[in-house]
Design a protein around this motif. Structure first.
Motif, short mmCIF file in Angstrom:
data_model
loop_
_atom_site.label_atom_id
_atom_site.label_comp_id
_atom_site.label_asym_id
_atom_site.label_seq_id
_atom_site.Cartn_x
_atom_site.Cartn_y
_atom_site.Cartn_z
N ILE A 138 -59.45 -33.79 -5.43
CA ILE A 138 -59.40 -32.43 -4.87
C ILE A 138 -60.75 -31.76 -5.07
CG2 ILE A 138 -58.35 -30.14 -5.11
CD1 ILE A 138 -55.77 -31.41 -5.87
N ASN A 139 -61.24 -31.11 -4.02
CA ASN A 139 -62.44 -30.28 -4.10
C ASN A 139 -63.70 -31.11 -4.32
OD1 ASN A 139 -63.12 -27.57 -3.75
ND2 ASN A 139 -63.47 -27.25 -5.93
N GLY A 140 -63.67 -32.38 -3.92
CA GLY A 140 -64.82 -33.24 -4.11
C GLY A 140 -65.63 -33.41 -2.84
N ARG A 141 -66.69 -34.20 -2.94
CA ARG A 141 -67.58 -34.45 -1.82
C ARG A 141 -67.69 -35.96 -1.60
NH1 ARG A 141 -70.05 -31.33 -5.38
NH2 ARG A 141 -71.53 -32.98 -5.96
N GLY A 142 -67.68 -36.36 -0.33
CA GLY A 142 -67.77 -37.77 -0.01
C GLY A 142 -66.51 -38.25 0.67
N ASN A 143 -66.25 -39.55 0.56
CA ASN A 143 -65.07 -40.13 1.20
C ASN A 143 -63.78 -39.56 0.62
OD1 ASN A 143 -62.88 -42.50 1.11
ND2 ASN A 143 -64.05 -42.64 3.01
N CYS A 144 -63.64 -39.65 -0.72
CA CYS A 144 -62.56 -38.97 -1.46
C CYS A 144 -61.17 -39.28 -0.92
CB CYS A 144 -62.79 -37.46 -1.48
SG CYS A 144 -64.35 -36.94 -2.23
N SER A 145 -60.89 -40.54 -0.62
CA SER A 145 -59.58 -40.94 -0.13
C SER A 145 -58.56 -40.97 -1.26
CB SER A 145 -59.66 -42.32 0.54
OG SER A 145 -60.49 -42.29 1.67
N CYS A 226 -65.95 -40.66 -4.85
CA CYS A 226 -65.95 -39.21 -4.62
C CYS A 226 -66.92 -38.59 -5.62
CB CYS A 226 -64.54 -38.64 -4.80
SG CYS A 226 -64.31 -36.96 -4.20
N SER A 227 -67.49 -37.45 -5.28
CA SER A 227 -68.44 -36.77 -6.17
C SER A 227 -67.93 -35.37 -6.51
CB SER A 227 -69.82 -36.65 -5.50
OG SER A 227 -70.37 -37.91 -5.25
N GLY A 228 -68.07 -35.00 -7.79
CA GLY A 228 -67.74 -33.65 -8.24
C GLY A 228 -66.31 -33.26 -8.03
N SER A 229 -65.39 -34.20 -8.10
CA SER A 229 -63.99 -33.94 -7.77
C SER A 229 -63.13 -33.70 -9.01
CB SER A 229 -63.42 -35.13 -6.99
OG SER A 229 -62.06 -34.93 -6.66
N ASP A 230 -62.03 -32.97 -8.80
CA ASP A 230 -60.93 -32.97 -9.75
C ASP A 230 -59.97 -34.08 -9.32
OD1 ASP A 230 -62.05 -30.70 -10.86
OD2 ASP A 230 -60.77 -29.34 -9.74
N TYR A 231 -59.11 -34.54 -10.24
CA TYR A 231 -58.17 -35.60 -9.89
C TYR A 231 -56.77 -35.24 -10.35
CZ TYR A 231 -62.37 -38.29 -8.96
OH TYR A 231 -63.58 -38.70 -8.45
#
Length: 278
Positions: A138-145, A226-231
């Protein structure tokens, strides 16, 4: 007047650099959507209440993990611990302690993470399956699937892999765990991605859960970044279920880009406009 100008410049710099502050840690929300209490386990667990705790149906718990953390999260089921944290579990046991310092005993569905400038994460069935598991960035940058196995493999587990307890199937072992051969375990002459290929059993797992590791070298369709994401790590949920993380005093949910970046742009515009007027 110059003091006001300096203050506004400082505010603008903080707004611009604020996005970097979120990269210093990752927020993990662990949620139980199962119909029974589970006992999540994390190794290494220093940032996660020592590596083990009980989580009732519908309950969530939030932790913060530092950049550089490399670990795994899974659920233990059918546990019975005394007041001193000693006991046993039907699946996923890491020994006799509530707080895990070792990997779980198969079968166990795993969420695996490597936190860095770019995070790597996956859901793995290499150690078998005990509960549906979904990892939602959540709230990340990139593909982040979304990485997930939201199917109940226990219902369609081959009889030779099935683990039973209390008159029902409580887990599905991997072929490596059951047969212990080089071919199924990707070792020996099969210890590389060229010679270790999908087997009858891993194909059954992959068909049910296309976005999860089904065997050791199942990388291309199973590992995500993913970059800078919450999980949000949720058990017994669906990949389509909306899940939320509480980030920087904002509730941010899956499918939403969050409010903070928009507020940063608005405030930056206000500060810039004020500087022109000074």
């Amino acid at each position: 007047m110059r003091g006001i100008q300096n203050f506004l410049i400082l505010v603008l710099l903080l707004l611009i650099s604020g996005s970097k502050l979120s990269e210093c840690a990752r927020i993990f929300t662990i949620a139980n959507y199962c119909r029974e209490t589970i006992w999540p386990a994390i190794t290494p667990g220093e940032s996660f209440d020592g590596g083990g705790f009980a989580l009732r149906t519908g309950q969530t718990i939030v932790f913060t993990a530092p950049i550089g953390w490399v670990g795994r999260i899974w659920a233990r089921t059918g546990c019975n611990f005394d007041r001193n944290g000693n006991g046993s579990c039907q699946t996923g046991s890491c020994g006799s302690s509530l707080k895990c310092t070792a990997s779980g005993k198969p079968p166990a569905s795993l969420a695996e993470f490597t936190l860095a400038a770019v995070d790597y994460y996956d859901v793995s069935l290499v150690d078998g399956f005990n509960l549906p598991l979904v990892v939602t960035p959540i709230n990340g940058r990139g593909n982040c699937s979304v990485a997930e196995c939201d199917a109940d493999l226990g219902r369609n587990c081959p009889a030779e892999l099935a683990v039973r307890g209390g008159g029902r199937i409580i887990g599905c072992r991997s072929a490596c765990d059951v047969f212990d051969t080089d071919e199924y375990c990707c070792r020996g002459v099969y210890g590389n991605p060229v010679t270790c290929d999908a087997t009858y059993y891993s194909k059954r797992f992959k068909q049910a859960c296309p976005a999860a590791y089904s065997y050791a070298y199942d990388d291309p369709t199973s590992i995500f970044t993913c970059s800078g994401s919450d999980y949000v790590v949720s058990f017994c949920s669906s990949r389509r279920q909306t899940v939320c993380s509480y980030h920087h005093n904002n509730l941010v949910c899956s499918g939403s880009m969050g409010l903070r970046p928009w507020w940063m742009m608005i405030l930056a515009f206000i500060v810039t406009s004020a500087l022109w007027k000074i």
